[in-house]
Design an enzyme around this catalytic site. Sequence first.
Site, PDB file in Angstrom:
ATOM      1  N   HIS A 100       0.846  -1.151  -0.193  1.00 40.12           N
ATOM      2  CA  HIS A 100       0.116  -0.188  -0.048  1.00 40.12           C
ATOM      3  C   HIS A 100       1.075   1.299  -0.307  1.00 40.12           C
ATOM      4  O   HIS A 100       1.722   1.579   0.709  1.00 40.12           O
ATOM      5  CB  HIS A 100      -0.662   0.187   1.131  1.00 40.12           C
ATOM      6  N   HIS A 102       0.995   4.966   1.128  1.00 37.34           N
ATOM      7  CA  HIS A 102       0.474   5.747   1.940  1.00 37.34           C
ATOM      8  C   HIS A 102       0.747   7.519   1.710  1.00 37.34           C
ATOM      9  O   HIS A 102       1.643   7.545   0.507  1.00 37.34           O
ATOM     10  CB  HIS A 102       1.344   6.160   3.329  1.00 37.34           C
TER      11      HIS A 102
END
Length: 142
Positions: A100, A102
């Site tokens: 992922h 951020h």
Amino acid sequence: MTECIFCRIVSGELPSSTVYEDDHVLAFMDIQPVNPGHVLVIPKEHAADLKDLDPHLGGHLFQVGQQVAAAIRGASVLSEGVNLLVADGEAAGQEVFHMHLHVIPRFANDGFGFHFSPHYHDQTEREELDRIAEELRSNLGG
Ligand code: 5GP
Ligand code: ZN
């Protein structure tokens, strides 16, 4: 049934607050934001970390992150700056092993930051920089 919480978010089995979605990427609000407006951009197809992520998808993921950063800048949340951050591996702070990106709104004295070692301000000798650069060039196939 998958154990991966982000795969479960993609499938709709777990709730999330969607910011952006297309065939390959989902962006949603981080449940425990560093600052209000903190967004996670993930590939829909499970990739545990950077080495598992298709580089083209990685490029697309970054583009979406860039657009989300612009959206944050124009939003009501306090944002004097933005960090785009990937924690790749446990030693780098990765806790959820579904890759992922951020997108973190930042403002002065928000309490978030990086901690540097006491040696951070020491400049590295050119010889050592060149040695590592050569090794990386070789690993890149150049
Ligand atoms: P990492 O430390 O792996 O880079 O970051 C994991 C991030 O996922 C953390 O910022 C954490 O708050 C977020 N997170 C963990 N579980 C959930 C969840 O169930 N929903 C959402 N929206 N975010 C989560
Ligand atoms: Zn997953």
